[in-house]
Design a protein around this motif. Structure first.
Motif, PDB file in Angstrom:
ATOM      1  N   ASN A 373       0.857  -1.187   0.000  1.00  0.00           N
ATOM      2  CA  ASN A 373       0.000   0.000   0.000  1.00  0.00           C
ATOM      3  C   ASN A 373       0.894   1.239   0.000  1.00  0.00           C
ATOM      4  OD1 ASN A 373      -1.707   2.185   0.742  1.00  0.00           O
ATOM      5  ND2 ASN A 373      -3.181   0.707   1.573  1.00  0.00           N
ATOM      6  N   GLU A 374       0.665   2.096  -1.041  1.00  0.00           N
ATOM      7  CA  GLU A 374       1.475   3.302  -1.175  1.00  0.00           C
ATOM      8  C   GLU A 374       1.261   4.269  -0.033  1.00  0.00           C
ATOM      9  OE1 GLU A 374       3.828   3.919  -3.284  1.00  0.00           O
ATOM     10  OE2 GLU A 374       3.575   1.982  -4.263  1.00  0.00           O
ATOM     11  N   GLU A 375       0.034   4.366   0.444  1.00  0.00           N
ATOM     12  CA  GLU A 375      -0.272   5.291   1.543  1.00  0.00           C
ATOM     13  C   GLU A 375       0.480   4.861   2.791  1.00  0.00           C
ATOM     14  OE1 GLU A 375      -1.807   8.626   3.240  1.00  0.00           O
ATOM     15  OE2 GLU A 375      -1.968   8.006   1.145  1.00  0.00           O
ATOM     16  N   LYS A 377       3.219   3.039   2.899  1.00  0.00           N
ATOM     17  CA  LYS A 377       4.645   3.267   2.680  1.00  0.00           C
ATOM     18  C   LYS A 377       5.028   4.704   2.975  1.00  0.00           C
ATOM     19  CE  LYS A 377       5.547  -0.299  -0.800  1.00  0.00           C
ATOM     20  NZ  LYS A 377       5.981  -0.550  -2.194  1.00  0.00           N
ATOM     21  N   LYS A 378       4.178   5.656   2.541  1.00  0.00           N
ATOM     22  CA  LYS A 378       4.449   7.077   2.789  1.00  0.00           C
ATOM     23  C   LYS A 378       4.475   7.371   4.289  1.00  0.00           C
ATOM     24  CE  LYS A 378       2.667   8.930  -1.568  1.00  0.00           C
ATOM     25  NZ  LYS A 378       1.673   9.820  -2.199  1.00  0.00           N
ATOM     26  N   GLN A 379       3.527   6.739   5.028  1.00  0.00           N
ATOM     27  CA  GLN A 379       3.472   6.961   6.479  1.00  0.00           C
ATOM     28  C   GLN A 379       4.746   6.404   7.150  1.00  0.00           C
ATOM     29  OE1 GLN A 379      -0.143   5.167   7.874  1.00  0.00           O
ATOM     30  NE2 GLN A 379      -1.462   6.746   6.938  1.00  0.00           N
ATOM     31  N   PHE A 380       5.132   5.208   6.715  1.00  0.00           N
ATOM     32  CA  PHE A 380       6.325   4.598   7.314  1.00  0.00           C
ATOM     33  C   PHE A 380       7.581   5.411   6.998  1.00  0.00           C
ATOM     34  CE2 PHE A 380       4.895  -0.095   7.918  1.00  0.00           C
ATOM     35  CZ  PHE A 380       3.837   0.339   8.699  1.00  0.00           C
ATOM     36  N   LEU A 381       7.690   5.846   5.723  1.00  0.00           N
ATOM     37  CA  LEU A 381       8.842   6.659   5.335  1.00  0.00           C
ATOM     38  C   LEU A 381       8.871   7.974   6.083  1.00  0.00           C
ATOM     39  CD1 LEU A 381       8.901   6.020   1.491  1.00  0.00           C
ATOM     40  CD2 LEU A 381      10.578   5.234   3.174  1.00  0.00           C
ATOM     41  N   SER A 382       7.690   8.547   6.363  1.00  0.00           N
ATOM     42  CA  SER A 382       7.608   9.784   7.145  1.00  0.00           C
ATOM     43  C   SER A 382       8.146   9.570   8.560  1.00  0.00           C
ATOM     44  CB  SER A 382       6.160  10.270   7.176  1.00  0.00           C
ATOM     45  OG  SER A 382       6.054  11.419   7.984  1.00  0.00           O
ATOM     46  N   VAL A 383       7.754   8.409   9.124  1.00  0.00           N
ATOM     47  CA  VAL A 383       8.272   8.092  10.480  1.00  0.00           C
ATOM     48  C   VAL A 383       9.778   7.915  10.448  1.00  0.00           C
ATOM     49  CG1 VAL A 383       8.247   6.396  12.328  1.00  0.00           C
ATOM     50  CG2 VAL A 383       6.098   7.093  11.227  1.00  0.00           C
ATOM     51  N   ILE A 384      10.284   7.212   9.393  1.00  0.00           N
ATOM     52  CA  ILE A 384      11.729   6.979   9.295  1.00  0.00           C
ATOM     53  C   ILE A 384      12.476   8.305   9.167  1.00  0.00           C
ATOM     54  CG2 ILE A 384      13.524   6.025   7.805  1.00  0.00           C
ATOM     55  CD1 ILE A 384      11.567   3.734   7.192  1.00  0.00           C
ATOM     56  N   ILE A 385      11.966   9.205   8.341  1.00  0.00           N
ATOM     57  CA  ILE A 385      12.603  10.523   8.175  1.00  0.00           C
ATOM     58  C   ILE A 385      12.587  11.290   9.486  1.00  0.00           C
ATOM     59  CG2 ILE A 385      12.372  12.744   7.016  1.00  0.00           C
ATOM     60  CD1 ILE A 385      11.298  11.204   4.564  1.00  0.00           C
ATOM     61  N   LYS A 386      11.457  11.220  10.201  1.00  0.00           N
ATOM     62  CA  LYS A 386      11.335  11.933  11.487  1.00  0.00           C
ATOM     63  C   LYS A 386      12.369  11.421  12.486  1.00  0.00           C
ATOM     64  CE  LYS A 386       7.994  12.969  15.116  1.00  0.00           C
ATOM     65  NZ  LYS A 386       6.600  12.743  15.600  1.00  0.00           N
ATOM     66  N   GLU A 387      12.525  10.100  12.530  1.00  0.00           N
ATOM     67  CA  GLU A 387      13.496   9.521  13.464  1.00  0.00           C
ATOM     68  C   GLU A 387      14.928   9.856  13.038  1.00  0.00           C
ATOM     69  OE1 GLU A 387      12.941   8.067  16.337  1.00  0.00           O
ATOM     70  OE2 GLU A 387      10.768   8.348  16.064  1.00  0.00           O
ATOM     71  N   CYS A 388      15.178   9.910  11.733  1.00  0.00           N
ATOM     72  CA  CYS A 388      16.511  10.311  11.262  1.00  0.00           C
ATOM     73  C   CYS A 388      16.817  11.746  11.649  1.00  0.00           C
ATOM     74  CB  CYS A 388      16.594  10.146   9.743  1.00  0.00           C
ATOM     75  SG  CYS A 388      16.681   8.424   9.194  1.00  0.00           S
ATOM     76  N   ASP A 389      15.778  12.618  11.497  1.00  0.00           N
ATOM     77  CA  ASP A 389      15.972  14.013  11.918  1.00  0.00           C
ATOM     78  C   ASP A 389      16.265  14.089  13.415  1.00  0.00           C
ATOM     79  OD1 ASP A 389      15.551  14.841   9.341  1.00  0.00           O
ATOM     80  OD2 ASP A 389      13.419  15.310   9.644  1.00  0.00           O
ATOM     81  N   ARG A 390      15.570  13.245  14.168  1.00  0.00           N
ATOM     82  CA  ARG A 390      15.783  13.226  15.629  1.00  0.00           C
ATOM     83  C   ARG A 390      17.221  12.803  15.940  1.00  0.00           C
ATOM     84  NH1 ARG A 390      12.435   9.283  19.791  1.00  0.00           N
ATOM     85  NH2 ARG A 390      13.573   9.841  21.690  1.00  0.00           N
ATOM     86  N   MET A 391      17.697  11.782  15.230  1.00  0.00           N
ATOM     87  CA  MET A 391      19.074  11.350  15.439  1.00  0.00           C
ATOM     88  C   MET A 391      20.057  12.437  15.023  1.00  0.00           C
ATOM     89  SD  MET A 391      18.982   7.382  14.152  1.00  0.00           S
ATOM     90  CE  MET A 391      20.742   7.240  14.316  1.00  0.00           C
ATOM     91  N   THR A 392      19.735  13.122  13.903  1.00  0.00           N
ATOM     92  CA  THR A 392      20.611  14.205  13.437  1.00  0.00           C
ATOM     93  C   THR A 392      20.710  15.307  14.478  1.00  0.00           C
ATOM     94  OG1 THR A 392      20.044  13.729  11.139  1.00  0.00           O
ATOM     95  CG2 THR A 392      20.999  15.892  11.607  1.00  0.00           C
ATOM     96  N   ARG A 393      19.546  15.706  15.048  1.00  0.00           N
ATOM     97  CA  ARG A 393      19.553  16.750  16.087  1.00  0.00           C
ATOM     98  C   ARG A 393      20.358  16.302  17.305  1.00  0.00           C
ATOM     99  NH1 ARG A 393      14.038  16.908  14.861  1.00  0.00           N
ATOM    100  NH2 ARG A 393      13.582  15.833  16.837  1.00  0.00           N
ATOM    101  N   LEU A 394      20.156  15.044  17.688  1.00  0.00           N
ATOM    102  CA  LEU A 394      20.878  14.519  18.858  1.00  0.00           C
ATOM    103  C   LEU A 394      22.389  14.541  18.628  1.00  0.00           C
ATOM    104  CD1 LEU A 394      20.825  13.151  21.630  1.00  0.00           C
ATOM    105  CD2 LEU A 394      20.580  10.944  20.463  1.00  0.00           C
ATOM    106  N   VAL A 395      22.825  14.059  17.451  1.00  0.00           N
ATOM    107  CA  VAL A 395      24.258  14.041  17.150  1.00  0.00           C
ATOM    108  C   VAL A 395      24.803  15.460  17.056  1.00  0.00           C
ATOM    109  CG1 VAL A 395      25.966  13.393  15.427  1.00  0.00           C
ATOM    110  CG2 VAL A 395      24.142  11.790  16.024  1.00  0.00           C
ATOM    111  N   SER A 396      24.021  16.365  16.458  1.00  0.00           N
ATOM    112  CA  SER A 396      24.466  17.761  16.352  1.00  0.00           C
ATOM    113  C   SER A 396      24.629  18.384  17.731  1.00  0.00           C
ATOM    114  CB  SER A 396      23.460  18.562  15.509  1.00  0.00           C
ATOM    115  OG  SER A 396      23.392  18.065  14.198  1.00  0.00           O
ATOM    116  N   ASP A 397      23.630  18.124  18.593  1.00  0.00           N
ATOM    117  CA  ASP A 397      23.718  18.662  19.969  1.00  0.00           C
ATOM    118  C   ASP A 397      24.934  18.108  20.702  1.00  0.00           C
ATOM    119  OD1 ASP A 397      21.459  20.128  19.545  1.00  0.00           O
ATOM    120  OD2 ASP A 397      20.098  18.736  20.581  1.00  0.00           O
TER     121      ASP A 397
END
Length: 565
Positions: A373-375, A377-397
């Motif tokens: 289901n494409e919908e 997949k988009k939701q899962f990819l959104s979660v993955i991107i959000k968690e990557c951003d969270r990791m990026t912020r954590l590493v940057s901090d």
């Protein structure tokens, strides 16, 4: 009982005199006695042999004629008074004549028998106090008669007794004068010694300035000089030891490490201020615990109290009882222990913070492999991107904090109008406050310009105000105040939220520390915001203060220096 040197000298002197006199008197008396006895013997032998024996050698003499010769000799001889008995016998031992006259026919005597055999006999009879003489009277080679004499020795013995009495009187006088001289000699010897002893006792009692004024040039004077030199040296050594003691005590008292020394009886012989401060009244408990623990001198033991963590090393020494004493060196490692604990907790928190998004990314990525289901997949990819951003912020901090810890100059200082900056941040965050029906007010009475890093101070303001917006309940109030007091600039962020418990206040600036851990993670916080804000303010030479009470809200105050940096 202790005897003085005077009495011992007098006793020894007296005994020596007595011994000398006794030995000398023994030889004198013996020699005098022998002299008188020899003198009497010579006189009697001379009298007998020179006249009497010659007269009695005539064998034609009748008994009456012989008696007349004896009587005439005793009457005319100057030694007659000494002779107590005189007897003449024939060759058969029969009595011919005698003085005093005897009425016996035979006079049995070993001495007469020996004389009739041709021998002269001289003998001393101490029991009867007489000297016995017996002479053979010969006609050619034939013994015709025997002459027997007894001479009283009482005169000789009386003379010896008189000499003894004279010697005794001389001894008494000599001993008296000898003891007197010995006493005076002992005084001259003991007085300097007594004086020296008194001065030595004063030295033993600590008076090293005592003056030893003995002017004798003999061995006692040399001893006094040695004592005076010893006193000077001891005083010098004591001064040096006192100086070293004071220096050591000053060093020990001002050491940051604690020092406790106990002897073999567990008695404290030294403790410095640092040790008293560390142990805070628990010295006996510390000694009882550490003294019982075995181990080598190089072994280090950790001792903990309610507030402190102490590292204890010990060493042994020989105490005044010639037994094993202990020295404890106490080093305060409380801060180090806290840092170690924080470091371990920091590593654990970083691991946990990174593990959560990684786990989420992995889970959603694995799920994507089976989803068509494409919908979805988009939701899962959104979660993955959000968690990557969270990791990026954590590493940057984390990287940013690392740069702050290394002392790297990360500030880009410039003149900044803090009034405009505070208004800008408040307007930017009012949108988020309105979503929760919160009131975000900004109170600025005057324009304030300071030399700061605009981006970093903006980051601090965003962190403090966004935290307030996040944790204050719906309909709450948040007030931001900018003011200047003398040489300080204060930015105050006050809210009427749930507040922070008192036990959590000292730790809110620690990395990854959260007051409400579950809620913080739900809201996306990493626990590094306040740590970064605190480090930025410290880099500007300021500080962040916090006041809070559960149920009454929280107030954060950023204090910056007003002078240009």
């Amino acid at each position: 009982m202790t005897k003085s040197i005077e009495s011992r000298l007098i006793i020894v002197f007296g005994l020596l005199i007595l011994m000398v006199m006794f030995i000398s008197s023994f030889f004198i008396i013996d020699r005098v006695r022998n002299y008188f006895f020899e003198d009497v013997q010579k006189k009697i032998e001379f009298m007998a042999q020179s006249s009497l024996l010659k007269l009695l050698q005539d064998k034609r003499l009748k008994n009456s004629e012989i008696q007349d010769i004896i009587d005439q000799t005793m009457k005319e001889s100057q030694f007659g008074f000494m002779i107590s008995k005189l007897i003449v016998t024939d060759s058969q031992g029969r009595l011919i004549a005698s003085f005093p006259r005897l009425t016996i026919d035979f006079f049995s005597s070993d001495e007469i028998l020996n004389s009739l055999a041709g021998y002269k006999v001289v003998k001393q009879d101490n029991e009867r106090q007489v000297l016995i003489f017996s002479f053979p009277i010969k006609d050619g080679k034939v013994v015709q008669r025997a002459l027997y004499l007894e001479v009283s020795s009482q005169n000789v013995l009386g003379t010896v007794r008189d000499i003894k009495n004279i010697l005794l009187m001389a001894y008494v006088v000599a001993i008296t004068f000898s003891l007197l001289i010995g006493f005076l000699f002992a005084k001259t010897l003991s007085n300097p010694l007594r004086k020296l002893t008194k001065q030595a006792l004063e030295m033993a009692n600590g008076n090293l300035d005592v003056k030893i004024d003995i002017n004798s040039k003999d061995e006692i004077g040399k001893l006094a000089d040695a004592f005076a030199k010893m006193a000077r040296n001891i005083k010098m050594y004591v001064s040096e030891l006192e100086f070293e003691k004071q220096k050591l005590e000053r060093i020990l008292q001002n050491m940051s490490d604690g020092v406790v020394a106990i002897n073999s009886k567990n008695e404290i012989i030294h403790i410095n201020e640092s040790a008293n401060k560390f142990l805070n009244g628990r010295v006996e408990e510390f000694i009882n615990k550490m003294g019982k623990e075995s181990g080598s001198d190089t072994e280090v033991t950790i001792y903990t109290t309610d507030d402190l963590t102490l590292e204890v090393s010990k060493a042994t020494f020989i105490d005044s009882y010639m037994n094993r004493g202990l020295i404890f060196i106490i080093h305060d490692i409380t801060q180090q222990a806290k840092l170690d604990s924080m470091r371990k907790q920091f590593v654990a928190n970083v691991s946990h913070e990174l593990r959560t998004p990684i786990t989420t990314i992995k889970t959603y990525s694995e799920t994507l492999l089976d989803v068509d289901n494409e919908e979805t997949k988009k939701q899962f990819l959104s979660v993955i991107i959000k968690e990557c951003d969270r990791m990026t912020r954590l590493v940057s901090d984390l990287l940013y904090l690392s740069r702050l810890d290394s002392g790297e100059n990360i500030l880009n200082l410039e003149e900044v109008n803090l009034s405009e900056l505070v208004r800008f941040v408040c307007e930017k965050l009012k949108i988020h406050a309105k979503k929760k029906n919160q009131t975000l007010s900004c109170s600025i009475l005057q324009d304030i310009v300071a030399m700061v890093d605009r981006d970093k101070i903006e980051q601090v303001l965003i962190n403090l105000i966004s935290n307030a917006v996040t944790y204050v309940q719906e309909g709450g109030q948040i007030n931001v105040v900018l003011q200047k007091e003398e040489d300080k600039i204060k930015i105050i962020v006050k809210d009427n939220g749930p507040g922070i418990p008192e036990e959590d206040l000292p730790r809110i600036f620690e990395r990854f520390y959260r007051v409400d851990k579950a809620r913080s993670r739900e809201l996306g916080g990493s626990g590094l915001g306040l740590s970064i804000a605190d480090e930025i303010v410290k880099a500007h030479g300021g500080k962040i203060l916090v006041e809070s009470k559960v149920g009454s809200g929280t107030t954060f105050t950023v204090v910056l220096p007003a002078k240009s940096l």
